[in-house]
Write a protein that holds these residues in place. Structure first.
Motif, short mmCIF file in Angstrom:
data_model
loop_
_atom_site.label_atom_id
_atom_site.label_comp_id
_atom_site.label_asym_id
_atom_site.label_seq_id
_atom_site.Cartn_x
_atom_site.Cartn_y
_atom_site.Cartn_z
N PRO A 47 41.85 55.25 40.25
CA PRO A 47 41.69 54.97 38.82
C PRO A 47 41.77 53.47 38.54
O PRO A 47 42.60 52.77 39.12
N THR A 48 40.90 52.98 37.68
CA THR A 48 41.02 51.60 37.21
C THR A 48 42.26 51.49 36.31
O THR A 48 42.85 52.51 35.92
N HIS A 49 42.62 50.28 36.00
CA HIS A 49 43.76 50.05 35.11
C HIS A 49 43.55 50.77 33.79
O HIS A 49 44.46 51.39 33.24
N TRP A 50 42.31 50.70 33.27
CA TRP A 50 41.99 51.33 31.99
C TRP A 50 42.08 52.85 32.10
O TRP A 50 42.67 53.52 31.24
N ALA A 51 41.49 53.42 33.16
CA ALA A 51 41.49 54.88 33.32
C ALA A 51 42.90 55.41 33.52
O ALA A 51 43.23 56.50 33.02
N PHE A 52 43.73 54.67 34.23
CA PHE A 52 45.12 55.11 34.42
C PHE A 52 45.82 55.20 33.07
O PHE A 52 46.56 56.15 32.80
N GLY A 53 45.59 54.21 32.20
CA GLY A 53 46.19 54.23 30.88
C GLY A 53 45.69 55.41 30.05
O GLY A 53 46.47 56.04 29.32
N GLN A 54 44.40 55.72 30.16
CA GLN A 54 43.85 56.88 29.44
C GLN A 54 44.49 58.17 29.92
O GLN A 54 44.85 59.04 29.12
N LEU A 55 44.61 58.29 31.24
CA LEU A 55 45.17 59.51 31.82
C LEU A 55 46.62 59.69 31.39
O LEU A 55 47.04 60.80 31.00
N ALA A 56 47.37 58.61 31.41
CA ALA A 56 48.76 58.68 30.99
C ALA A 56 48.86 59.06 29.51
O ALA A 56 49.71 59.87 29.12
N SER A 57 47.98 58.51 28.69
CA SER A 57 47.99 58.82 27.26
C SER A 57 47.67 60.29 27.01
O SER A 57 48.29 60.94 26.16
N ILE A 58 46.72 60.84 27.76
CA ILE A 58 46.31 62.23 27.57
C ILE A 58 47.48 63.19 27.84
O ILE A 58 47.66 64.19 27.15
N VAL A 59 48.28 62.87 28.86
CA VAL A 59 49.39 63.78 29.19
C VAL A 59 50.68 63.38 28.48
O VAL A 59 51.74 63.99 28.71
N GLY A 60 50.61 62.36 27.61
CA GLY A 60 51.77 61.98 26.81
C GLY A 60 52.81 61.18 27.55
O GLY A 60 53.99 61.19 27.18
N ALA A 61 52.39 60.45 28.59
CA ALA A 61 53.34 59.63 29.36
C ALA A 61 53.09 58.16 29.05
O ALA A 61 51.94 57.74 28.91
N PRO A 62 54.13 57.34 28.96
CA PRO A 62 53.95 55.90 28.71
C PRO A 62 53.41 55.20 29.95
O PRO A 62 54.09 55.13 30.99
N ALA A 63 52.19 54.66 29.86
CA ALA A 63 51.54 54.04 31.01
C ALA A 63 52.33 52.84 31.52
O ALA A 63 52.44 52.63 32.74
N SER A 64 52.89 52.05 30.61
CA SER A 64 53.63 50.85 31.03
C SER A 64 54.85 51.23 31.88
O SER A 64 55.19 50.53 32.84
N TYR A 65 55.49 52.34 31.52
CA TYR A 65 56.65 52.80 32.30
C TYR A 65 56.21 53.30 33.68
O TYR A 65 56.82 52.97 34.70
#
Length: 399
Positions: free
Chosen positions: A96-114
């Motif tokens: 996953p790119t940096h952007w896609a990882f953030g999208q995936l984390a957002s979809i499952v309700g997890a904080p991407a930065s954490y």
């Protein structure tokens, strides 16, 4: 109301451009913001080069709707600090790119930065749990092959993707290569020392306004070799405008698709737009029917603007100049106070016009110019935008 005059281009050897009055109208910093933030590898010197890049990327891409519970998360074998995903029916994992990882984390309700701060195996466990227990159950993936397979986007299953190359192609239909082979081209540069705008400037990575990254495209072009005269300045010289537009898109969901058209007087070296008038904008969210809206609304609107006559715009400016609304100090103060300006603001608006024109404001156009000049002095963006909006509303009501 008079006949619109689209002047023939002045020979560069004779004049090198046109004298413009950038104290009028509004300043727009959107293009400048793009210019400041784009590295060299995101800058293109022609629409052909830009199209080739985003078209090739699209041809190497594919999209699937998959069950989130069927996605497997694992730490990369060659790099235990990096996560890979195994998608259903895929032959090999995708990164996953940096952007896609953030999208995936957002979809499952997890904080991407954490998650990014955790060791990859631990982050993978957290992400896997979220995917397995995700209520929506389905997502749309967007993978691109370029030596290795990258996961560039993870969106909802109804995401209406408009590819970046589709927007570039819509622009190419009216602007060719964007380098001067048609009326539409990368803009020139304003010389602040002389007030002369020169449209004939070499296109380089420092001056181009054609951009693309791994997550978006942005294009800005002008018709700056064919100035439009919309009345006279206080000294009797022509008040010249050019047509311009910019548009943007993200096929991976980083932003909406949008187009903005307007008239302007100049573009400076930092790609700020000066003397902007009649700003119009269209935005299209990447919803289920986004592709249809692009085909039937946005692309035709761009073509209409490119081929339209500026008669309506010029007539509006002339009508605003001719519509006298104040002949005394009391009239001027009363006119502004009725439109929500405080006593202090009213005094500053009148003073701005007096300084620039050598006389107090009388017409709708005078007041609009005074308001927009005062707006530039506002340090807070919200206050500036509010005042610019009130100026535009006043001009829109002419006639």
């Amino acid at each position: 109301m008079g006949v619109v005059e689209i002047l023939d281009p002045v020979q560069p050897a004779r004049a090198g451009g046109w004298k413009v009055d950038v104290s009028r109208g509004e300043r727009n910093g959107r293009v400048s913001s793009e210019w400041f933030n784009r590295p060299d590898d995101e800058r293109y010197l022609s629409l052909d080069d830009l199209w080739a890049n985003v078209k090739g990327r699209s041809e190497r891409s594919r999209s699937h709707v998959v069950q989130t519970a069927d996605i497997r998360v694992e730490a990369a074998r060659d790099n235990p600090e990096r996560l890979h995903l195994m998608l259903p029916k895929a032959q090999e994992p995708v990164a996953p790119t940096h952007w896609a990882f953030g999208q995936l984390a957002s979809i499952v309700g997890a904080p991407a930065s954490y998650l990014r701060q955790l060791p990859a195996p631990l982050a993978g466990i957290n992400l896997q749990y979220g995917l397995t227990n995700h209520r929506a159950e389905q997502v749309k993936t967007f993978e691109t092959e370029d030596g290795r397979t990258e996961l560039r986007a993870v969106t909802g299953p109804d995401y209406g993707r408009i590819h970046d190359f589709e927007l570039v192609e819509a622009v190419q239909r009216i602007a060719g290569n964007g380098t001067g082979d048609t009326r539409w081209k990368v803009p020139g540069v304003l010389d602040w020392s002389t007030g002369v705008y020169n449209p004939d400037v070499e296109i380089s990575r420092d001056t181009t306004t054609l951009y693309a990254s791994d997550r978006d495209v942005f294009l800005f072009l002008v018709d700056d070799r064919n100035p439009i005269e919309a009345g006279k300045l206080a000294d009797g010289s022509p008040d010249l405008y050019f047509r311009g537009f910019y548009c943007w898109n993200s096929e991976v969901g980083a932003k909406t698709l949008g187009m903005a058209s307007f008239y302007l007087r100049a573009v400076c070296q930092n790609r700020n737009l000066w003397g902007v008038e009649d700003f119009q904008e269209i935005r299209i969210r990447h919803s289920k029917y986004a592709a249809s809206r692009f085909a039937h609304e946005a692309a035709p609107a761009l073509t209409r603007f490119a081929n339209s006559s500026p008669q309506g715009f010029v007539n509006g400016i002339k009508a605003a100049r001719q519509q006298i609304v104040a002949r005394s100090d009391d009239d001027r103060a009363d006119f502004l106070r009725k439109r929500g300006f405080s006593k202090a603001e009213s005094g500053k608006i009148i003073e701005k016009v007096l300084m620039e024109e050598g006389r107090p404001p009388e017409s709708i156009f005078d007041f609009v110019q005074g308001i927009t000049r005062l707006a530039r002095d506002k340090t807070q963006q919200d206050a500036r935008l509010d005042m610019e909006g009130r100026a535009k509303k006043l001009l829109d009501r002419v006639g």
